[in-house]
Design an enzyme around this catalytic site. Structure first.
Site, PDB file in Angstrom:
ATOM      1  N   SER A   1       0.709  -1.544   0.106  1.00  0.00           N
ATOM      2  CA  SER A   1      -0.408  -0.088   0.107  1.00  0.00           C
ATOM      3  C   SER A   1       0.680   1.134   0.196  1.00  0.00           C
ATOM      4  O   SER A   1       2.142   0.969   0.543  1.00  0.00           O
ATOM      5  CB  SER A   1      -0.921  -0.203   1.483  1.00  0.00           C
ATOM      6  OG  SER A   1      -1.274   1.162   1.911  1.00  0.00           O
TER       7      SER A   1
ATOM      8  N   TYR B   1      -2.332  -1.026  10.339  1.00  0.00           N
ATOM      9  CA  TYR B   1      -2.620  -1.460   9.191  1.00  0.00           C
ATOM     10  C   TYR B   1      -1.490  -0.993   8.442  1.00  0.00           C
ATOM     11  O   TYR B   1      -0.639  -1.380   7.598  1.00  0.00           O
ATOM     12  CB  TYR B   1      -3.570  -0.798   7.990  1.00  0.00           C
ATOM     13  CG  TYR B   1      -3.592  -0.946   6.445  1.00  0.00           C
ATOM     14  CD1 TYR B   1      -4.279  -2.060   6.510  1.00  0.00           C
ATOM     15  CD2 TYR B   1      -3.621   0.587   6.081  1.00  0.00           C
ATOM     16  CE1 TYR B   1      -4.742  -2.326   5.021  1.00  0.00           C
ATOM     17  CE2 TYR B   1      -3.397  -0.204   4.476  1.00  0.00           C
ATOM     18  CZ  TYR B   1      -4.418  -1.437   3.650  1.00  0.00           C
ATOM     19  OH  TYR B   1      -4.109  -1.716   2.549  1.00  0.00           O
TER      20      TYR B   1
END
Ligand code: BGC
Length: 255
Positions: free
Chosen positions: A143, A156
């Protein structure tokens, strides 16, 4: 087709980015092991679509956060499709929660799927690739948040930052086996993980305002770069991250 005769395992490929990658690698000529944990009907639909293209496709239910299941996933692909050439570590989750309120349970779950799952799928796949002796490709769906902080998403971000250093280290260890290891770092992509933002016009407008190319990305935008990294053209690429974010990371004050 550049991947003819190769076998690819794509974790979390019943929906979203994983689904698009599975379909794209099949178009490129690979046989595909589709993996899911919750929605068998979605996985079966991806399988049917791939079979229409003439490629082989199997569906394996496995929770990659459980190491025996991660190993079983790779073993099934090898047993049913004859080997493994490409692993795409795509399975991932996020739980949006202020740092001060993050529970141990949510922390453990996010880290277990996103980082531990990718770690042990990579290990099992690489052990097989070394045995096969013909190299291989490991591609992690990371990401922008492997590098960019995101308030409200600390577990995350920790998992994706961990994924980056795992990728860099494993790339060095596997280089002598001609196995390349890279990350792709999507920004805001229209998938179920983002549903709450995509369905809220104000949040959506705020997010788009941060993206220089002015739009949310599509799963196919990500699949195209994965296809390149899996292809013979990317033979000399290892230890790097490719961001697919419409310029989000270069925007000052992003997020
Ligand atoms: C996250 C999304 C976020 C996007 C851009 C992704 O990795 O899963 O929630 O909108 O990054 O910040």
């Amino acid at each position: 087709m550049s991947l003819t005769g190769q076998v690819a395992v794509v974790t979390g490929s019943s929906t979203g980015i994983g689904r698009a990658i599975a379909l794209r690698l099949a178009q490129d000529g690979a046989d595909i092991c589709i993996n899911y944990v919750h929605h068998a009907e979605d996985a079966n639909a991806v399988q049917a679509e791939i079979k229409q293209t003439g490629r082989r496709a199997i569906v394996v239910c496995a929770d990659v956060s459980q190491v025996p299941q991660a190993r079983q996933l790779i073993a099934e692909a090898v047993a049913q499709l004859g080997g493994i050439d490409i692993l795409v570590n795509n399975a991932g989750i996020e739980v949006i929660q202020p740092f001060l309120e993050v529970t141990e349970e949510n922390y453990d779950r996010v880290l277990a799927v996103n980082l531990k799952g990718a770690f042990f799928c990579t290990q099992a796949a690489a052990q097989q690739m070394v045995r096969q002796g013909r190299g291989g490709r490991i591609i992690n769906i990371s990401s922008v948040h492997e590098d960019l902080a995101m308030p409200g998403n600390a577990p995350y971000c920790a998992s994706k930052g961990g994924m980056r250093m795992m990728m860099r280290t494993v790339a060095l260890e596997l280089a002598k086996h001609n196995i390349t290891v890279n990350d792709v770092g999507p920004g805001a992509i229209a998938t179920p993980i983002n549903r709450k933002t995509l369905e809220n016009p104000q949040l959506l407008a705020a997010l788009k305002a941060e993206i220089p190319l002015g739009r949310i990305g599509s799963p196919e935008d990500v699949a195209g770069v994965v296809s390149f990294l899996a292809s013979p053209e990317a033979a000399y690429v290892t230890g790097s991250t490719y961001f697919i974010d419409g310029g989000l990371m270069r925007q000052t004050g992003a997020l």
